[in-house]
Scaffold this active site. Sequence first.
Site, short mmCIF file in Angstrom:
data_model
loop_
_atom_site.label_atom_id
_atom_site.label_comp_id
_atom_site.label_asym_id
_atom_site.label_seq_id
_atom_site.Cartn_x
_atom_site.Cartn_y
_atom_site.Cartn_z
N GLU A 76 -2.06 -7.73 7.66
CA GLU A 76 -0.88 -7.37 7.73
C GLU A 76 -0.34 -8.11 9.40
OE1 GLU A 76 2.12 -7.09 7.84
OE2 GLU A 76 2.99 -5.34 7.51
N HIS B 99 0.44 -1.37 -0.08
CA HIS B 99 -0.54 -0.01 0.21
C HIS B 99 0.88 0.76 -0.36
CE1 HIS B 99 1.20 0.65 3.83
NE2 HIS B 99 0.52 -0.64 4.67
#
Length: 251
Positions: free
Chosen positions: A111, A11
């Site tokens: 994550e 990202h």
Amino acid sequence: MATPRVFIIRHGETEWSLNGRHTSTTELPLTANGEKRILATGKALVGDDRLIVPRKLAHIYVSPRLRAQRTLELLQLGCRQRLPWKESRKPEDEEPIRTEAQVEVTEAIREWDYGEYEGLKSPEIRELRKEQTGDGSWDIWRDGCPGGESPSDIVRRLDALIAEIREKYHKPYMEQIQSQNQKDDRTEPKGDILIVAHGHILRAFATRWIGKPLTDTALILEAGGVGTLSYEHHNLDEPAIILGGGFIVES
């Protein structure tokens, strides 16, 4: 003979990625600069004559975190499917359809759960460990995170995803390509996979892709960075990381 690929994209920049704070479950927006850079990445790397060819994508995996989902939006792939977190698709005249790939939001690429270390910088983590145990060393690939995930937790979920990609997408793709070569069929199969997620989990994914233990990880993927994984010799048993050759433009 074409070889299927997996594109891994971290990202774009957030305030915490900019200052080195570990970010897992905390929801943060991309910075203005992060959005600008992802837009530029999409224009540079996405297209029929570029690294990521939308019409060749078989599937898109994206993390549940908003920063990853916003990154996928900014790449402007032109998905026919409505993005799962959107109420409607953009009008076709605003974003032309360029891929039929399904977009899947999955916990498999969220994550690494940092647990007690969420929001801390690495030096702060080492200082905390020194106060708690007298040992100020910390290596996430070896030690994991108290209250969060261990390296073995990460290996389990990533290995399951890698097995799914190979069995569900890449094996059938390779078989179809081989069959077409024999029959001279000009229909173009779709075999590439796109993953939009986070720094630690994507570095771990690349390491497990080539079958290495996480303690062997020596990869860096900066915010907004793109990596390419594939196979040597068109062989599913020879997974590989593509270096500069992945950016060669076909004539």
